[in-house]
Design a protein around this motif. Structure first.
Motif, short mmCIF file in Angstrom:
data_model
loop_
_atom_site.label_atom_id
_atom_site.label_comp_id
_atom_site.label_asym_id
_atom_site.label_seq_id
_atom_site.Cartn_x
_atom_site.Cartn_y
_atom_site.Cartn_z
N GLY A 165 -1.32 -6.30 52.26
CA GLY A 165 -0.99 -5.15 51.43
C GLY A 165 0.32 -4.48 51.76
O GLY A 165 0.62 -3.38 51.28
N LEU A 166 1.16 -5.13 52.58
CA LEU A 166 2.46 -4.58 52.96
C LEU A 166 3.52 -4.98 51.93
O LEU A 166 3.46 -6.08 51.37
N PRO A 167 4.53 -4.12 51.70
CA PRO A 167 5.53 -4.42 50.67
C PRO A 167 6.38 -5.62 51.03
O PRO A 167 6.84 -5.76 52.16
N LEU A 168 6.58 -6.51 50.04
CA LEU A 168 7.42 -7.70 50.22
C LEU A 168 8.89 -7.41 50.00
O LEU A 168 9.75 -8.15 50.49
N ASN A 169 9.19 -6.37 49.24
CA ASN A 169 10.58 -6.11 48.83
C ASN A 169 11.07 -4.80 49.41
O ASN A 169 11.69 -3.98 48.72
N LYS A 170 10.81 -4.61 50.68
CA LYS A 170 11.06 -3.33 51.35
C LYS A 170 12.52 -2.90 51.23
O LYS A 170 13.44 -3.67 51.49
N GLY A 171 12.71 -1.66 50.81
CA GLY A 171 14.05 -1.09 50.71
C GLY A 171 14.81 -1.49 49.47
O GLY A 171 15.95 -1.05 49.27
N LYS A 172 14.21 -2.31 48.60
CA LYS A 172 14.87 -2.77 47.38
C LYS A 172 14.00 -2.45 46.18
O LYS A 172 12.80 -2.20 46.29
N ILE A 173 14.63 -2.49 44.98
CA ILE A 173 13.88 -2.21 43.75
C ILE A 173 13.95 -3.36 42.76
O ILE A 173 13.37 -3.28 41.68
N TYR A 174 14.66 -4.44 43.13
CA TYR A 174 14.78 -5.62 42.28
C TYR A 174 15.06 -6.80 43.20
O TYR A 174 15.11 -6.67 44.42
N ILE A 175 15.23 -7.98 42.63
CA ILE A 175 15.52 -9.17 43.42
C ILE A 175 16.88 -9.00 44.11
O ILE A 175 17.89 -8.72 43.47
N SER A 176 16.88 -9.20 45.42
CA SER A 176 18.08 -8.99 46.22
C SER A 176 18.31 -10.18 47.13
O SER A 176 17.43 -11.03 47.31
N LYS A 177 19.50 -10.24 47.71
CA LYS A 177 19.81 -11.30 48.68
C LYS A 177 18.84 -11.27 49.85
O LYS A 177 18.56 -12.31 50.47
N THR A 178 18.32 -10.11 50.18
CA THR A 178 17.41 -9.97 51.31
C THR A 178 15.94 -10.13 50.92
O THR A 178 15.07 -10.10 51.79
N SER A 179 15.66 -10.29 49.63
CA SER A 179 14.28 -10.44 49.18
C SER A 179 13.77 -11.83 49.54
O SER A 179 14.49 -12.82 49.39
N GLY A 247 15.51 12.51 53.99
CA GLY A 247 14.17 13.09 53.95
C GLY A 247 13.80 13.67 52.60
O GLY A 247 12.81 14.39 52.48
N LEU A 248 14.57 13.34 51.55
CA LEU A 248 14.31 13.87 50.22
C LEU A 248 13.35 13.00 49.42
O LEU A 248 12.78 13.45 48.42
N ILE A 249 13.22 11.75 49.81
CA ILE A 249 12.27 10.81 49.19
C ILE A 249 11.50 10.13 50.30
O ILE A 249 12.09 9.72 51.31
N ALA A 250 10.20 10.01 50.14
CA ALA A 250 9.38 9.33 51.13
C ALA A 250 9.67 7.84 51.11
O ALA A 250 9.81 7.24 50.03
N GLU A 251 9.75 7.22 52.29
CA GLU A 251 10.09 5.80 52.38
C GLU A 251 9.10 4.94 51.61
O GLU A 251 9.48 3.96 50.97
N GLU A 252 7.82 5.28 51.69
CA GLU A 252 6.81 4.47 51.00
C GLU A 252 6.97 4.54 49.48
O GLU A 252 6.58 3.62 48.75
N LYS A 253 7.58 5.64 48.98
CA LYS A 253 7.84 5.73 47.55
C LYS A 253 8.86 4.68 47.12
O LYS A 253 8.74 4.08 46.04
N LEU A 254 9.86 4.46 47.94
CA LEU A 254 10.85 3.43 47.65
C LEU A 254 10.24 2.05 47.80
O LEU A 254 10.42 1.18 46.92
N ASP A 255 9.50 1.81 48.88
CA ASP A 255 8.98 0.48 49.16
C ASP A 255 7.93 0.03 48.15
O ASP A 255 7.69 -1.16 47.99
N SER A 256 7.31 0.98 47.45
CA SER A 256 6.28 0.62 46.47
C SER A 256 6.81 0.54 45.05
O SER A 256 6.07 0.32 44.10
#
Length: 364
Positions: A165-179, A247-256
């Protein structure tokens, strides 16, 4: 969350609205005009006209001026062809489709002004709210179907989590070089499912030999992580990450969060059409526009304004209204910095696809 619940272009007719910011879409409508004219000519060639009424659907029409450009192109093309053939001009029935959250009020205001210019033509306009990832119209009713910069939107983002259940695309919102490769595979599978359903639905609604004109935001490269595929999404992810660091956006909000959008290659588009089987491809081409073309955008701030007009609803839904202005100010700064560093222009690639509805074989 399904796309139909959170995707709509920025509403109204103010300076930052989609109606006033759809510079790229307006340019694409101008470039693709000859393709629409050619599709009209093919309808005459197939002896589909003259009909008493020509039924046309524009899917994902939003509320900008591009729909009226399309309607004008169709009416003028049919008038010209009927003049050549000395046949009676048909009535026009336009079905304007988008999700129910679309700004239909602004759209209908524009349609009233448009119809005043064509008082000599019997022309009817009807809203058709609903998702094009499914049926919208009765069987065998449409002659011509058009969709510009809409079919690349997915019905939902793929589920990108591992077995724990952990995010596969952590820190990204679309297909990236690091995905990881599984991210690209999941996006492609979602596109294949959604585009296949789109074609099956349209095949039931269109008459045999009816025409479909699609303009899709895609890529020329076979690499889904190429810069032409993820330029805006990478910069937007960077802007969101900066907000996380403050600290304006929660990290899990981005990762999900992942964008329900897929920029396909021509080969991927052709593969879905061939496998679905209801349509024959009459034309499959690509063209590109430089990101930052001064013929379209006056400055970098206008590019950022344009991006905000079609992404704000998703940012609002995921991160809340409080951070929007700061987020897009940060995005604008990053965009200006990145464009200044470029040694060669980034390309925005469009795929033009013209399809003919195959004649249905009788049931055995």
């Amino acid at each position: 969350m399904e796309s139909k619940d959170m995707i709509f272009m920025k509403k109204g007719d103010g300076e930052s609205s989609y109606a006033q910011s759809s510079f790229l879409a307006q340019r694409i409508a101008s470039i693709s005009k000859p393709v629409v004219q050619s599709a009209i000519n093919s309808l005459f060639h197939e002896n589909l006209l003259p009909y008493k009424a020509l039924n046309v659907a524009d899917l994902g029409c939003s509320a900008g001026p591009n729909t009226f450009t399309l309607m004008e192109t169709i009416i003028e093309s049919v008038k010209s062809k009927c003049g050549e053939l000395n046949c009676q001009l048909p009535e026009f029935q336009f079905y304007l489709n988008d999700l129910p959250v679309n700004d239909f009020n602004t759209l209908f205001k524009g349609s009233s002004s448009f119809l005043e210019r064509y008082e000599d033509v019997s022309c009817f306009v009807m809203g058709a709210p609903g998702s094009f990832h499914g049926r919208l119209f009765p069987t065998d009713t449409l002659h011509l179907l058009h969709s510009s910069y809409s079919v690349h939107w997915l019905s939902k983002a793929p589920r990108l989590v591992d077995k724990d259940g952990l995010p596969l695309n952590k820190g990204k919102i679309y297909i990236s070089k690091t995905s990881p490769p599984s991210v690209k595979e999941a996006y492609l599978a979602q596109f294949q499912q959604d585009f296949g359903l789109f074609l099956r639905s349209r095949s039931q609604e269109m008459i045999p030999d009816g025409r479909v004109v699609l303009i899709v935001n895609g890529r020329q490269s076979s690499d889904a992580t190429s810069k032409e595929s993820n330029f805006n999404w990478e910069l937007l992810a960077e802007a969101i990450s900066h907000m996380v660091s403050l600290g304006l956006i929660a990290e899990e909000k981005l990762d999900s969060f992942n964008i329900p959008y897929y920029m396909a290659s021509p080969e991927e588009v052709k593969d879905v059409v061939d496998r679905e089987g209801s349509f024959a491809i009459e034309q499959l081409d690509t063209f590109y526009i430089e990101n930052g073309d001064r013929a379209i955008w006056d400055n970098e701030e206008k590019i950022a304004q344009s991006v905000r007009s079609f992404t704000e609803s998703m940012m609002l839904h995921q991160f809340g209204i409080e951070i929007l202005d700061k987020l897009y100010a940060n995005f604008t700064h990053i965009l200006i910095r990145d464009l200044a560093r470029q040694t060669e222009p980034n390309k925005i690639t469009s795929i033009i696809l013209v399809l003919r509805r195959n004649v249905r074989l009788p049931s055995p």
